[in-house]
Every structure is written in structure tokens, then in C-alpha cells.
Design an enzyme around this catalytic site. Structure first.
Site, PDB file in Angstrom:
ATOM      1  N   CYS A 238       0.908  -1.025  -0.575  1.00  0.00           N
ATOM      2  CA  CYS A 238      -0.504  -0.396  -1.283  1.00  0.00           C
ATOM      3  C   CYS A 238      -1.092   0.718  -0.394  1.00  0.00           C
ATOM      4  CB  CYS A 238      -1.371  -1.288  -1.838  1.00  0.00           C
ATOM      5  SG  CYS A 238      -0.362  -2.683  -2.593  1.00  0.00           S
TER       6      CYS A 238
ATOM      7  N   ARG B 211       6.439 -10.407   5.560  1.00  0.00           N
ATOM      8  CA  ARG B 211       5.452 -11.349   5.667  1.00  0.00           C
ATOM      9  C   ARG B 211       5.778 -12.693   6.174  1.00  0.00           C
ATOM     10  NH1 ARG B 211       3.819 -10.732  -1.089  1.00  0.00           N
ATOM     11  NH2 ARG B 211       3.488  -8.597  -0.721  1.00  0.00           N
TER      12      ARG B 211
ATOM     13  N   GLN C 280      10.195  -4.620  -2.307  1.00  0.00           N
ATOM     14  CA  GLN C 280       9.227  -4.400  -3.334  1.00  0.00           C
ATOM     15  C   GLN C 280       9.423  -3.196  -4.180  1.00  0.00           C
ATOM     16  OE1 GLN C 280       5.200  -4.997  -2.155  1.00  0.00           O
ATOM     17  NE2 GLN C 280       5.082  -7.034  -3.450  1.00  0.00           N
TER      18      GLN C 280
ATOM     19  N   ASP D   1       7.576  -1.339  -5.991  1.00  0.00           N
ATOM     20  CA  ASP D   1       6.270  -1.190  -6.214  1.00  0.00           C
ATOM     21  C   ASP D   1       5.963   0.117  -6.994  1.00  0.00           C
ATOM     22  OD1 ASP D   1       3.619  -2.192  -5.889  1.00  0.00           O
ATOM     23  OD2 ASP D   1       4.214  -2.312  -3.558  1.00  0.00           O
TER      24      ASP D   1
ATOM     25  N   HIS E 266       2.257   2.626  -7.964  1.00  0.00           N
ATOM     26  CA  HIS E 266       0.976   2.433  -8.248  1.00  0.00           C
ATOM     27  C   HIS E 266       0.620   3.731  -9.118  1.00  0.00           C
ATOM     28  CE1 HIS E 266       0.834   0.877  -4.132  1.00  0.00           C
ATOM     29  NE2 HIS E 266       0.318   0.116  -4.753  1.00  0.00           N
TER      30      HIS E 266
ATOM     31  N   LYS F 236      -5.291  -8.477 -14.573  1.00  0.00           N
ATOM     32  CA  LYS F 236      -3.838  -8.347 -14.615  1.00  0.00           C
ATOM     33  C   LYS F 236      -3.037  -9.123 -15.701  1.00  0.00           C
ATOM     34  CE  LYS F 236      -2.948 -12.476 -11.828  1.00  0.00           C
ATOM     35  NZ  LYS F 236      -2.009 -12.980 -10.816  1.00  0.00           N
TER      36      LYS F 236
ATOM     37  N   HIS G 251      -1.381  -1.464  -9.777  1.00  0.00           N
ATOM     38  CA  HIS G 251      -0.259  -1.805  -8.915  1.00  0.00           C
ATOM     39  C   HIS G 251       0.509  -2.326 -10.063  1.00  0.00           C
ATOM     40  CE1 HIS G 251      -2.679  -2.282  -5.255  1.00  0.00           C
ATOM     41  NE2 HIS G 251      -3.622  -2.759  -5.932  1.00  0.00           N
TER      42      HIS G 251
HETATM   43 ZN   LIG Z   1       0.128  -2.015  -4.472  1.00  0.00          ZN
END
Ligand SMILES: [Zn+2]
Ligand SMILES: [Zn+2]
Length: 643
Positions: free
Chosen positions: A332, A361, A379, A381, A383, A462, A508
Site C-alpha cells: 500500500c 512479514r 499479494q 493487491d 488500490h 470492508k 484496497h
Molecule cells: Zn493496500
């Protein structure tokens, strides 16, 4: 009189001090038989709980997750009681319910199979005794004295860790008393079917510096059919363990030198790349742009995003020229900088910006499980930057895209909306607009969804999307998260039609979630029998002897030229062996056996996995067939477990 309100809004009146089980009996004898505990204001209580004021209640049955937990945890007490009966003086540690059943830890030498059988039959005896579970609240000192007098050192340690003044409760059934918050079922007779699943060593409190205890895993059910079904699924799940299939299909491996980070083998790279290609294909249809942001970014960025303060313990940090840097744990913040690389007009919005980011992580080594829990993963991802009036359509677009992708893998899914909790940032009015947008999208989409009140992250509501694999196991893969935090922190704006600066709205979203985990999920979902388009090896060509290698080689060449991944099995093994290996271990969708007849006629019989011989084909005819199957991304047959 007191008023009891049920989940459907109905109410009934009862005399004060009426117990939950009496209320259940009053409603129906059937309910009284099935009910395990009662939920009052989000807290669980025993059925012997007596009401003294108006209450909103929900009766919990085995079909409720919380009901199962009470049922399984109660069985764990009974199992501990059985162990102490058979091995008097055994110190008991803890016995929680888990996702599938429960366990209990004992200070004991490893249990033999014979021990476990004895324990199982003792549990069945206790079930027949139908002992009542009695709750008693005692002071901390009383609790300490009680467990000290019995030399239950683990219980004493647990009590000592509780804050002063905390209400401590114990539950007694028969001669057995355990430290426990509760609640419990009324009596041991409620348990119908019990089975020990396994036993293994486990450190007290999961710490290798502590004593090694023996953990027994068990499960229980209200009927034998449910137990049989569970055992059948469990057996199939063991066969489909993605770590085992990963080896058999030669997809990936793990090495001590890189805990929690997979090594992709050639076949694994193929499957991962195909997942990415397909993902790009669908995102291209929905007009996403794709970016890549750096792995390593300075502390300043993570301070702006808030990760440095709130997430630093999970991040890998390094230093260069006196400046601290972190390897990204999520994409992000990089995506925010990308947005800020130029000014944006309202006409550009919505902007759908995807990134397949490789993130790291920190995880506890004990928590790492194959591809399901890793330290580094990709990921998928994206946005989406938008205006307020675009929220509903954008969310709807994401759900529809998710639908297309999950259906391609034959995955059913369910939807859940999480709303604002007590801790939140941003104006209430913005929360209302955001939540209404998500809700409107879900309503228009038309599939049922559940609402998890108060479950949202502090920065926005979410939608979570749960997939269910072929064995009925659920996973949260997709998430669509509205964020009111990062656009503030990074000051993300656009210029509106009046040339004013406006705060951009951002979501996201991830659909696969983690590519690694998704690969693990579909491996187990298909049991390793991938659809043709995704199989790392699609066709195995097997000459019956090396006399036919020439013709077989030509078949391999033509299939390869037609775009297929083909294995040429020219080993001088028996043909039956080659077929068993290709079909049973490598799980190759098609096998072509080439012998004299095939060489003479140019036609060969084709074996398809799970189906056996599907008849004679000429090469062109075969290529037409499998090209169509590949392009349609046809799902393989027979991967769903017959229940
Ligand atoms: Zn994000
Ligand atoms: Zn308990």
C-alpha cells in the site's frame, strides 16, 4: 416477570430465576435436546444460568460454531478425567477446543496406542454415567489452595498469572474438577460419539524451554453419521495435504536455511505464472493498470504510513548509510507514492491500480505451515482511487471480478460485511457514506451476505470473501477494504470539476490474497488434479518400447508446437508402471501410449486421469480436443468429494 427476546425478535415472559434450559424446554422439547449453551449479550453461559432481568438471548446448538466449541471443550474435560482415572496422579495442563475438535495436554510419558484405546473406552464410560457439569465461583486464594493441594502445578501457574480480584470459576463433573471459564454442556451424556485422533509431544505454553507434555487430540459429535463424515473428509484431506502434493508434483520445497519461504521448482514456477497470466487476463478486461513498487523503502515512508509505529515488530529492517530501511510487509504505501507522482483530475477516476507485490512479514517459526503460513509471499493487491459517487459501482465491479476468478477454479464463496467498531478514525459521516456504498453494492449483487457488526478495521469498513474448497473447508482469500486513513496520511487528492482539491476515496482489494496460499488452497481443492490449463505437465507420451521412440518423439514435438507442456517418458519401465506414476503421483491429465499399432495407423488410444481409456484419436483430433479444454478452462471431473 422478565422478558426474554430471541434472535428473530420474538419475546416471551418468564418468572424471575427461570433457567435457560427451562426456557428451551418451554419453547420445545426438541430444542431442549439440542441446545448446548446460551449467548446473552455476546457472552456465553451454561444452560443452568438463571435469569434475573430482561435479556436478549440466543440458544447455541452444535450447528453453531460457538456451540461446537462448548461441546468439544466439554469433551476435553471428560477426556482429562478419563486420563486421570487410568493414570492417577497425572497432572493436567490445558484443554481448549480447536477448529476441529479439541486437545488436552498432560504431564505424562508418551501415550501408547493401547493407552489411547483405554482412554477412549473410559471416556465412553463417563458419557454413559451422564455426570452433570457444576459451576462454582471461588476466590483466587481458594483456587490456589485447591490446585496446590492436588499438586496441579500447571493450574497453579495459570491462576498465578490471572490478575488479582478476577472471578475464578471451576467446573466439576463426577470426581473431576477443572479450572475453567466455561460454559459447559449440562451433562456428559450430551456427548454421543467420541474419538481420539492423535497424540504427540507439546511444550507447556508452546515454549521449548518448558516441560514437554503429551497432547491428545480428540473430537466428538452428536451422531455417528457426523463422526463418519468427519473421518472420511479427514482421510481425504490427508491425501490432499498440499505439502505432500507439492512434493509429488514437484512444485516447491522448503529448506531450513529459509524458514517459511518457498523454493519454487520448475513445475511450481509454471503454475504460479499461469495463475498470474490468468489474473492479468481478467484484470485487463476490467481495465486495471499494473505497477511495481520497490521492495526496500526508507523509514520515512513507513512513518508516514504508520507502519513504523504499529507494525515494526513484523517488518524486516535494515540499514544503509545510517538510514533505516524496511522490506515492505505490504504494497500500500508504495502505491500511495505512485499516486502522488502526479496530479490527478476527477476525469481520471476511478483508477484501478494493481500490483503483484512480493512482501515479507515476520512470523513465529512455530506458526509456519507449508504455503498456508509463510514469511514471504506475493499479494495480488490493487488500490482503487475514486470519487465518493463511485464507491458502489467500484465495489460491485470487484465482487463481479472475484466471482469470475473463483468460479474458474470451481470455488464457492460467501460474503461478509464488517462495520464500524468502537475504535475508529475519520468522521462518522464518512463512515456512513462508505458503509452505505458497500452495502448498496452487496444488495445490488444479490448474493446473501452476513454482517459482522463492529468487525471493521479502525480505518474503514470492508467486505470479506470466503472460499469453500471441495472438502468444505473455508478460507478467507478476498477482501475489499475501504480506507480513510492512508489517503489522509499521504494527503491523496484529486482536482474536481470546480478546480478544487478533494480527498480521494480509496479501497484496497486482494482476490487470490496470497498467491502462495491460493496455490496451496487449490492444490488441496483439486487434490493435485489440476484443470488442463493449469497442469504443469499436460500430456505424457509413453512408448511401449524404444522401438517406437521415433514416432513418439514426433507426437511430442507436434503437441509441444501446439502449445502444450508434454513429458516424453522414454524410460524402459513397464508401461503399467509409467501409467500409474503419471496418473497417481504426477497427476498428469492425459497419457498417450505409443506402440506398433499406433505407429502403423497414426491413431492412438488416450487415457484421461480419473476416466481411464477415452478412445482412439488421431493427433490433430486430439489437439483440437485439448485445445478447446484448455481455452475453456474446463474444470476436471471428480475432484469434489462425494459425501
Ligand atoms: Zn493496500
Ligand atoms: Zn472447561
Amino acid at each position: 416477570m422478565i422478558k426474554i427476546t430471541f434472535p428473530d425478535g420474538n419475546t416471551r415472559e418468564y418468572a424471575e430465576q427461570t433457567s435457560a434450559i427451562e426456557i428451551a424446554k418451554n419453547i420445545s422439547p426438541g430444542l431442549a435436546k439440542e441446545v448446548l449453551a446460551v449467548e446473552i449479550g455476546g457472552k456465553l453461559y451454561d444452560l443452568s444460568y438463571k435469569f434475573s432481568k430482561d435479556s436478549k438471548i440466543k440458544f447455541l446448538k452444535f450447528s453453531d460454531d460457538k456451540g461446537k466449541e462448548v461441546y468439544w471443550h466439554s469433551t476435553s474435560h471428560i477426556m482429562a478425567q478419563a486420563v486421570v482415572r487410568i493414570f492417577p496422579g497425572t497432572k493436567v495442563a490445558i484443554g481448549p477446543a480447536i477448529e476441529q475438535g479439541f486437545y488436552y495436554d498432560f504431564d505424562h510419558e508418551p501415550f501408547t496406542d493401547e493407552d489411547l484405546l483405554k482412554i477412549e473406552s473410559e471416556v465412553n464410560k463417563i458419557i454413559k454415567e451422564n455426570q452433570r457439569f457444576e459451576r462454582k465461583e471461588i476466590s483466587r486464594d481458594e483456587a490456589l489452595e485447591f490446585f496446590r493441594s492436588r499438586n496441579e502445578i500447571y493450574k497453579v501457574e495459570l491462576i498465578e498469572a490471572l490478575p488479582e480480584g478476577e472471578t475464578i470459576s471451576v467446573y466439576t463433573n463426577g470426581e473431576f474438577t477443572d479450572l475453567c471459564r466455561g460454559p459447559h454442556i449440562l451433562g456428559s451424556g450430551t456427548i454421543k460419539k467420541f474419538k481420539i485422533l492423535s497424540s504427540s509431544g507439546a511444550y507447556w505454553r508452546g515454549d521449548s524451554k518448558n516441560a514437554m507434555l503429551q497432547r491428545i487430540y480428540g473430537i466428538s459429535f452428536p451422531s455417528s453419521e457426523e463422526l463418519e463424515m468427519f473421518l472420511k473428509i479427514r482421510e481425504e484431506a490427508e491425501k490432499r495435504d498440499h505439502r505432500k502434493l507439492g512434493r509429488e508434483l514437484d512444485l516447491f520445497s522448503f529448506h531450513q536455511e529459509a524458514p517459511g519461504i518457498p523454493f519454487y521448482h520448475h513445475n511450481g514456477v509454471i503454475v504460479k505464472q499461469l495463475l498470474i497470466d490468468y489474473w492479468r487476463y481478467e484484470h485487463n478486461i476490467d481495465k486495471y493498470q499494473e505497477i511495481q513498487t520497490p521492495q526496500l523503502m526508507t523509514k520515512a515512508l513507513w512513518e508516514t504510513s504508520g507502519h513504523w509505529m504499529n507494525y515494526k515488530d513484523n517488518m524486516f529492517v535494515t540499514e544503509m548509510e545510517g538510514v533505516e530501511n524496511a522490506i515492505k510487509p505490504m504494497n500500500c504505501p508504495g502505491g500511495m507514492l505512485w499516486y502522488k507522482s502526479k496530479l490527478h483530475s476527477y476525469r481520471e477516476l476511478p483508477m484501478r491500480v494493481s500490483e503483484l507485490g512480493h512482501v515479507h512479514r515476520k512470523e513465529f517459526s512455530g506458526a509456519l505451515t507449508g504455503l498456508f503460513r509463510v514469511i514471504a509471499f506475493t499479494q495480488d493487491d490493487a488500490h482503487i482511487f475514486m470519487r465518493e459517487d463511485q464507491i458502489k459501482d467500484e465495489i460491485l465491479g470487484v465482487i463481479r471480478l472475484t466471482h469470475r476468478i473463483y468460479k474458474t477454479f470451481g470455488l464457492d464463496y460467501s460474503l461478509a460485511l464488517s462495520t464500524r467498531g468502537e475504535k475508529y478514525i475519520g468522521a462518522l459521516e464518512n463512515w456512513e457514506i462508505a458503509t452505505a456504498g458497500l452495502k448498496a453494492a452487496l444488495d445490488e449483487y444479490g448474493q446473501e451476505y452476513i454482517i459482522n457488526e463492529g468487525d471493521a478495521a479502525f480505518y474503514g469498513p470492508k467486505i470479506d470473501i470466503y472460499v469453500k474448497n471441495a472438502l468444505g473447508k473455508a478460507w478467507q482469500c478476498g477482501t475489499v477494504q475501504l480506507d480513510m486513513n492512508l489517503p489522509e496520511r499521504f494527503d491523496l487528492t484529486y482536482i474536481d470539476e470546480n478546480s478544487d482539491k478533494k480527498r480521494v476515496i480509496m479501497i484496497h482489494r486482494a482476490l487470490y490474497g496470497s498467491l502462495e496460499r491460493f496455490l496451496g488452497i487449490i492444490l488441496e481443492h483439486f487434490g493435485g488434479f489440476f484443470p488442463l490449463w493449469l497442469a504443469p505437465i499436460q500430456v505424457s507420451v509413453m512408448p511401449v518400447s524404444d522401438k517406437y521412440n521415433g514416432f513418439a518423439n514426433e507426437v511430442v514435438r507436434k503437441l509441444t508446437a501446439a502449445g502444450f507442456r508434454v513429458e516424453f517418458d522414454e524410460r524402459s519401465e513397464k508401461i503399467g508402471y509409467k501409467i500409474r506414476e503419471a496418473e497417481g503421483i504426477k497427476k498428469i491429465p492425459y497419457m498417450l501410449v505409443i506402440g506398433e499399432k499406433e505407429q502403423d495407423t497414426g491413431k492412438f488410444s488416450v487415457r484421461q486421469h480419473k476416466k481411464g481409456n477415452i478412445g482412439e484419436f488421431g493427433l490433430d483430433e486430439f489437439i483440437t480436443r485439448i485445445t478447446e479444454e484448455k481455452e475453456k478452462r474446463t474444470l476436471p471431473e471428480g475432484y469434489k468429494l462425494e459425501l
